[in-house]
Design a protein around this motif. Structure first.
Motif, PDB file in Angstrom:
ATOM      1  N   GLY A 257     -10.463   7.350  20.734  1.00  0.00           N
ATOM      2  CA  GLY A 257      -9.536   6.431  21.384  1.00  0.00           C
ATOM      3  C   GLY A 257      -9.535   5.031  20.841  1.00  0.00           C
ATOM      4  N   VAL A 258     -10.370   4.163  21.415  1.00  0.00           N
ATOM      5  CA  VAL A 258     -10.319   2.737  21.128  1.00  0.00           C
ATOM      6  C   VAL A 258     -10.487   2.446  19.649  1.00  0.00           C
ATOM      7  CG1 VAL A 258     -11.487   0.550  21.556  1.00  0.00           C
ATOM      8  CG2 VAL A 258     -11.111   2.150  23.439  1.00  0.00           C
ATOM      9  N   SER A 259     -11.417   3.124  18.982  1.00  0.00           N
ATOM     10  CA  SER A 259     -11.716   2.801  17.591  1.00  0.00           C
ATOM     11  C   SER A 259     -10.573   3.122  16.642  1.00  0.00           C
ATOM     12  CB  SER A 259     -12.976   3.554  17.130  1.00  0.00           C
ATOM     13  OG  SER A 259     -12.767   4.947  17.181  1.00  0.00           O
ATOM     14  N   THR A 260      -9.560   3.842  17.107  1.00  0.00           N
ATOM     15  CA  THR A 260      -8.457   4.197  16.211  1.00  0.00           C
ATOM     16  C   THR A 260      -7.573   3.004  15.864  1.00  0.00           C
ATOM     17  OG1 THR A 260      -7.003   4.820  18.045  1.00  0.00           O
ATOM     18  CG2 THR A 260      -8.386   6.537  17.113  1.00  0.00           C
ATOM     19  N   LEU A 261      -7.642   1.921  16.653  1.00  0.00           N
ATOM     20  CA  LEU A 261      -6.808   0.759  16.348  1.00  0.00           C
ATOM     21  C   LEU A 261      -7.161   0.172  14.990  1.00  0.00           C
ATOM     22  CD1 LEU A 261      -4.607  -1.172  17.258  1.00  0.00           C
ATOM     23  CD2 LEU A 261      -6.358  -2.557  18.357  1.00  0.00           C
ATOM     24  N   VAL A 262      -8.456   0.048  14.720  1.00  0.00           N
ATOM     25  CA  VAL A 262      -8.896  -0.449  13.424  1.00  0.00           C
ATOM     26  C   VAL A 262      -8.442   0.506  12.323  1.00  0.00           C
ATOM     27  CG1 VAL A 262     -10.912  -1.055  12.030  1.00  0.00           C
ATOM     28  CG2 VAL A 262     -10.865  -1.582  14.474  1.00  0.00           C
ATOM     29  N   GLN A 263      -8.541   1.786  12.583  1.00  0.00           N
ATOM     30  CA  GLN A 263      -8.137   2.804  11.626  1.00  0.00           C
ATOM     31  C   GLN A 263      -6.663   2.647  11.239  1.00  0.00           C
ATOM     32  OE1 GLN A 263      -8.124   6.781  13.301  1.00  0.00           O
ATOM     33  NE2 GLN A 263      -9.350   7.525  11.607  1.00  0.00           N
ATOM     34  N   GLN A 264      -5.838   2.309  12.211  1.00  0.00           N
ATOM     35  CA  GLN A 264      -4.400   2.194  11.948  1.00  0.00           C
ATOM     36  C   GLN A 264      -4.068   1.045  11.004  1.00  0.00           C
ATOM     37  OE1 GLN A 264      -2.490   2.013  15.770  1.00  0.00           O
ATOM     38  NE2 GLN A 264      -3.442   3.903  16.450  1.00  0.00           N
ATOM     39  N   ILE A 265      -4.906   0.019  10.980  1.00  0.00           N
ATOM     40  CA  ILE A 265      -4.678  -1.074  10.040  1.00  0.00           C
ATOM     41  C   ILE A 265      -4.837  -0.564   8.610  1.00  0.00           C
ATOM     42  CG2 ILE A 265      -5.519  -3.340   9.310  1.00  0.00           C
ATOM     43  CD1 ILE A 265      -6.372  -3.788  12.248  1.00  0.00           C
ATOM     44  N   GLY A 266      -5.835   0.286   8.401  1.00  0.00           N
ATOM     45  CA  GLY A 266      -5.982   0.918   7.092  1.00  0.00           C
ATOM     46  C   GLY A 266      -4.828   1.842   6.778  1.00  0.00           C
ATOM     47  N   PHE A 267      -4.310   2.547   7.795  1.00  0.00           N
ATOM     48  CA  PHE A 267      -3.149   3.413   7.597  1.00  0.00           C
ATOM     49  C   PHE A 267      -1.952   2.603   7.092  1.00  0.00           C
ATOM     50  CE2 PHE A 267      -4.502   6.704  11.062  1.00  0.00           C
ATOM     51  CZ  PHE A 267      -5.527   7.131  10.231  1.00  0.00           C
ATOM     52  N   ALA A 268      -1.749   1.425   7.678  1.00  0.00           N
ATOM     53  CA  ALA A 268      -0.618   0.582   7.280  1.00  0.00           C
ATOM     54  C   ALA A 268      -0.728   0.188   5.810  1.00  0.00           C
ATOM     55  CB  ALA A 268      -0.552  -0.657   8.165  1.00  0.00           C
ATOM     56  N   GLU A 269      -1.952  -0.064   5.368  1.00  0.00           N
ATOM     57  CA  GLU A 269      -2.182  -0.418   3.971  1.00  0.00           C
ATOM     58  C   GLU A 269      -1.843   0.752   3.052  1.00  0.00           C
ATOM     59  OE1 GLU A 269      -6.233  -1.509   1.972  1.00  0.00           O
ATOM     60  OE2 GLU A 269      -5.591  -3.192   3.232  1.00  0.00           O
ATOM     61  N   ILE A 274       2.249   3.445  -0.693  1.00  0.00           N
ATOM     62  CA  ILE A 274       3.177   4.542  -1.002  1.00  0.00           C
ATOM     63  C   ILE A 274       4.612   4.023  -1.095  1.00  0.00           C
ATOM     64  CG2 ILE A 274       4.112   6.712  -0.108  1.00  0.00           C
ATOM     65  CD1 ILE A 274       1.301   7.195   1.118  1.00  0.00           C
ATOM     66  N   VAL A 275       4.976   3.102  -0.209  1.00  0.00           N
ATOM     67  CA  VAL A 275       6.321   2.508  -0.274  1.00  0.00           C
ATOM     68  C   VAL A 275       6.520   1.775  -1.602  1.00  0.00           C
ATOM     69  CG1 VAL A 275       7.827   0.755   0.728  1.00  0.00           C
ATOM     70  CG2 VAL A 275       6.593   2.327   2.224  1.00  0.00           C
ATOM     71  N   GLN A 276       5.525   1.010  -2.025  1.00  0.00           N
ATOM     72  CA  GLN A 276       5.623   0.296  -3.301  1.00  0.00           C
ATOM     73  C   GLN A 276       5.779   1.267  -4.464  1.00  0.00           C
ATOM     74  OE1 GLN A 276       2.126  -2.162  -3.446  1.00  0.00           O
ATOM     75  NE2 GLN A 276       2.809  -3.497  -1.782  1.00  0.00           N
ATOM     76  N   LEU A 277       5.034   2.378  -4.404  1.00  0.00           N
ATOM     77  CA  LEU A 277       5.141   3.389  -5.455  1.00  0.00           C
ATOM     78  C   LEU A 277       6.532   4.013  -5.451  1.00  0.00           C
ATOM     79  CD1 LEU A 277       3.810   5.114  -7.663  1.00  0.00           C
ATOM     80  CD2 LEU A 277       3.073   6.688  -5.850  1.00  0.00           C
ATOM     81  N   ALA A 278       7.076   4.281  -4.264  1.00  0.00           N
ATOM     82  CA  ALA A 278       8.412   4.872  -4.163  1.00  0.00           C
ATOM     83  C   ALA A 278       9.476   3.937  -4.745  1.00  0.00           C
ATOM     84  CB  ALA A 278       8.729   5.193  -2.703  1.00  0.00           C
ATOM     85  N   LEU A 279       9.333   2.645  -4.485  1.00  0.00           N
ATOM     86  CA  LEU A 279      10.267   1.674  -5.050  1.00  0.00           C
ATOM     87  C   LEU A 279      10.150   1.611  -6.570  1.00  0.00           C
ATOM     88  CD1 LEU A 279       9.826  -1.196  -2.430  1.00  0.00           C
ATOM     89  CD2 LEU A 279      11.885   0.209  -2.761  1.00  0.00           C
ATOM     90  N   MET A 339       2.183  12.707  -2.084  1.00  0.00           N
ATOM     91  CA  MET A 339       2.345  13.657  -3.186  1.00  0.00           C
ATOM     92  C   MET A 339       3.822  13.877  -3.517  1.00  0.00           C
ATOM     93  SD  MET A 339      -0.752  14.293  -4.098  1.00  0.00           S
ATOM     94  CE  MET A 339      -0.931  12.525  -3.714  1.00  0.00           C
ATOM     95  N   GLN A 340       4.680  13.868  -2.502  1.00  0.00           N
ATOM     96  CA  GLN A 340       6.107  14.015  -2.758  1.00  0.00           C
ATOM     97  C   GLN A 340       6.654  12.826  -3.542  1.00  0.00           C
ATOM     98  OE1 GLN A 340       7.596  15.046   1.365  1.00  0.00           O
ATOM     99  NE2 GLN A 340       8.678  16.600   0.173  1.00  0.00           N
ATOM    100  N   VAL A 341       6.202  11.630  -3.186  1.00  0.00           N
ATOM    101  CA  VAL A 341       6.650  10.433  -3.899  1.00  0.00           C
ATOM    102  C   VAL A 341       6.164  10.462  -5.345  1.00  0.00           C
ATOM    103  CG1 VAL A 341       6.351   7.924  -4.050  1.00  0.00           C
ATOM    104  CG2 VAL A 341       6.856   8.995  -1.846  1.00  0.00           C
ATOM    105  N   ARG A 342       4.943  10.947  -5.555  1.00  0.00           N
ATOM    106  CA  ARG A 342       4.404  11.025  -6.913  1.00  0.00           C
ATOM    107  C   ARG A 342       5.128  12.065  -7.761  1.00  0.00           C
ATOM    108  NH1 ARG A 342      -1.144   9.718  -7.519  1.00  0.00           N
ATOM    109  NH2 ARG A 342      -1.005  10.715  -9.581  1.00  0.00           N
ATOM    110  N   GLY A 343       5.644  13.114  -7.112  1.00  0.00           N
ATOM    111  CA  GLY A 343       6.307  14.161  -7.863  1.00  0.00           C
ATOM    112  C   GLY A 343       5.327  15.021  -8.635  1.00  0.00           C
ATOM    113  N   ALA A 344       5.765  15.554  -9.788  1.00  0.00           N
ATOM    114  CA  ALA A 344       4.935  16.473 -10.567  1.00  0.00           C
ATOM    115  C   ALA A 344       3.636  15.825 -11.024  1.00  0.00           C
ATOM    116  CB  ALA A 344       5.724  16.972 -11.779  1.00  0.00           C
ATOM    117  N   ALA A 345       3.630  14.506 -11.203  1.00  0.00           N
ATOM    118  CA  ALA A 345       2.425  13.821 -11.668  1.00  0.00           C
ATOM    119  C   ALA A 345       1.281  13.931 -10.667  1.00  0.00           C
ATOM    120  CB  ALA A 345       2.737  12.345 -11.926  1.00  0.00           C
ATOM    121  N   ALA A 346       1.596  14.251  -9.430  1.00  0.00           N
ATOM    122  CA  ALA A 346       0.549  14.356  -8.410  1.00  0.00           C
ATOM    123  C   ALA A 346      -0.405  15.500  -8.707  1.00  0.00           C
ATOM    124  CB  ALA A 346       1.188  14.559  -7.040  1.00  0.00           C
ATOM    125  N   ALA A 347       0.036  16.485  -9.484  1.00  0.00           N
ATOM    126  CA  ALA A 347      -0.807  17.644  -9.777  1.00  0.00           C
ATOM    127  C   ALA A 347      -1.718  17.413 -10.972  1.00  0.00           C
ATOM    128  CB  ALA A 347       0.075  18.867 -10.041  1.00  0.00           C
TER     129      ALA A 347
END
Length: 400
Positions: A257-269, A274-279, A339-347
């Motif tokens: 529960g509570v400790s997941t808030l800190v985890q979500q900050i890492g998720f945002a990073e 991934i967004v930067q890679l997609a762009l 992996m979808q954003v990376r495409g074939a290079a992900a493999a």
């Protein structure tokens, strides 16, 4: 719910930011972002030193209830704890090695331990000197934790317990000084009854063996731990004999529960990466991928506000399970999206293969592989749905 930062929070943010900027230099700056989930093998000696640096300045244990004593940690309001988590993530500081002791064991000792246990263990955790691991899951008792068979027998001659059994999926056991172990102390007991919560020192050659488990990501932060008459002192039994299930469930509520808030900050990073890679690759031109990126962002914002609401709304028996269901599935989908954003290079594997680094993946490949376990560890999705159904909605219990 009103969750706005006030002047005191802003001052606390300035102090935290200034401290991090001043201390994240040299070897600590070189370890930036190392040791995140799935990469706990990176720069362990440096991160252990960093843990002591945090402890010396009082940054470990900000959220601990100090009604029982001062353990060397700073005091901080709920909003200031969020501020510190945000600034820690912003600074790209190394991944923590002491989070199991700080975020899981310490709140458990504060709630269920006695003064002797709190005074012995909390100051050492707050100084960043003693590291912990969690002895819960077993080969035949993973999600069904109540089926565990590890036994602890009371030795009346010397006032100790002798622990015998096997634990598995024990994160960071190879680095830990102590392990909190859920064991059966009443012979013949079944399920949730007759269990006790014991604090066991790991430095017991011949009585405790740690075997790393190599994962498909190439890392080995998980371990098997074998106890062969390992010694635990009687005064290190938390919550009283036979009350281990209540203590263990209180700890899991903190983990989910509570400790997941800190985890979500890492998720945002990770999402921003991934967004930067997609762009960069032009993947955003695909309307399906673009929609998935937006959906991941919107779901993450929803999870953040739900976590903040949970922090401020008091006890809710279903909140930890809801949080676990939300972030587990979200993070798993994020790995797939990477992996979808990376495409074939992900493999493709690394181009600098060597004998010393035969299986070194990049950050997004590790994200994908490690996140496959997100819906299993810490309590599988199926278990979380059962908890919500039975304890919150009042539905009939699942047939056994």
């Amino acid at each position: 719910m009103d969750f706005r930062f006030g002047p005191e929070d802003d001052a606390f943010r300035d102090e935290a930011r200034a401290w991090l900027d001043a201390h994240l230099v040299g070897e600590y700056a070189a370890a930036a972002r190392d040791g995140r989930p799935g990469s706990e093998h990176e720069r362990t000696p440096t991160r252990r030193s960093w843990e002591r640096e945090l402890g010396a300045a009082g940054w470990i244990g900000l959220g601990w209830d100090r009604r029982h004593g001062d353990y060397g940690n700073r005091t901080a309001t709920l909003t200031q704890q969020v501020v510190w988590a945000e600034e820690y993530a912003r600074s790209a500081a190394p991944g923590r090695v002491g989070h199991i002791g700080e975020k899981l064991l310490a709140p458990t000792l504060i709630a269920h331990g006695d003064d002797g246990q709190r005074n012995r263990f909390l100051p050492a955790i707050a100084r960043g000197e003693e590291l912990w691991c969690q002895g819960y899951s077993e080969p035949d008792a993973g999600s069904d934790l109540a089926a565990l068979r590890t036994a602890a027998v009371r030795d009346l001659a010397d006032g100790t317990y002798r622990v015998t059994g096997q634990k598995i999926w024990t994160s960071l056991a190879h680095d830990a000084h102590w392990c909190f172990v859920l064991a059966r102390t009443e012979p013949g007991s079944q399920r949730h009854h007759g269990l006790s919560f014991l604090l066991v020192p790991m430095d017991q050659p011949g009585r405790i063996e740690v075997r790393p488990i190599r994962q498909m990501s190439g890392t080995a932060e998980f371990n098997e731990v074998f106890f062969d008459g390992a010694v635990a002192r009687t005064e290190h039994l938390v919550g009283g004999p036979g009350n281990g299930w209540r203590v263990a469930m209180g700890l899991l509520a903190t983990e989910r529960g509570v400790s997941t808030l800190v985890q979500q900050i890492g998720f945002a990073e990770e999402l921003a990466q991934i967004v930067q890679l997609a762009l960069k690759t032009g993947a955003t031109k695909d309307p399906v991928l673009r929609d998935r990126l937006v959906r991941q962002w919107a779901e993450l914002r929803t999870m953040r506000w739900n976590a903040l609401r949970t922090l401020g709304s008091g006890a809710d028996p279903g909140a930890p399970s809801v949080a676990k269901l939300l972030w587990g599935g979200w993070h798993q989908r994020l790995g797939e999206l990477a992996m979808q954003v990376r495409g074939a290079a992900a493999a493709l594997g690394p181009t600098d293969w060597s004998a010393d680094r035969p299986y070194e993946l990049d950050a997004l490949q590790r994200l994908f592989l490690f996140s496959r376990a997100d819906t299993i560890y810490g309590g599988s999705d199926q278990i979380q749905r059962n908890i919500i159904a039975e304890r919150v909605l009042g539905l009939p219990k699942e047939a056994r």
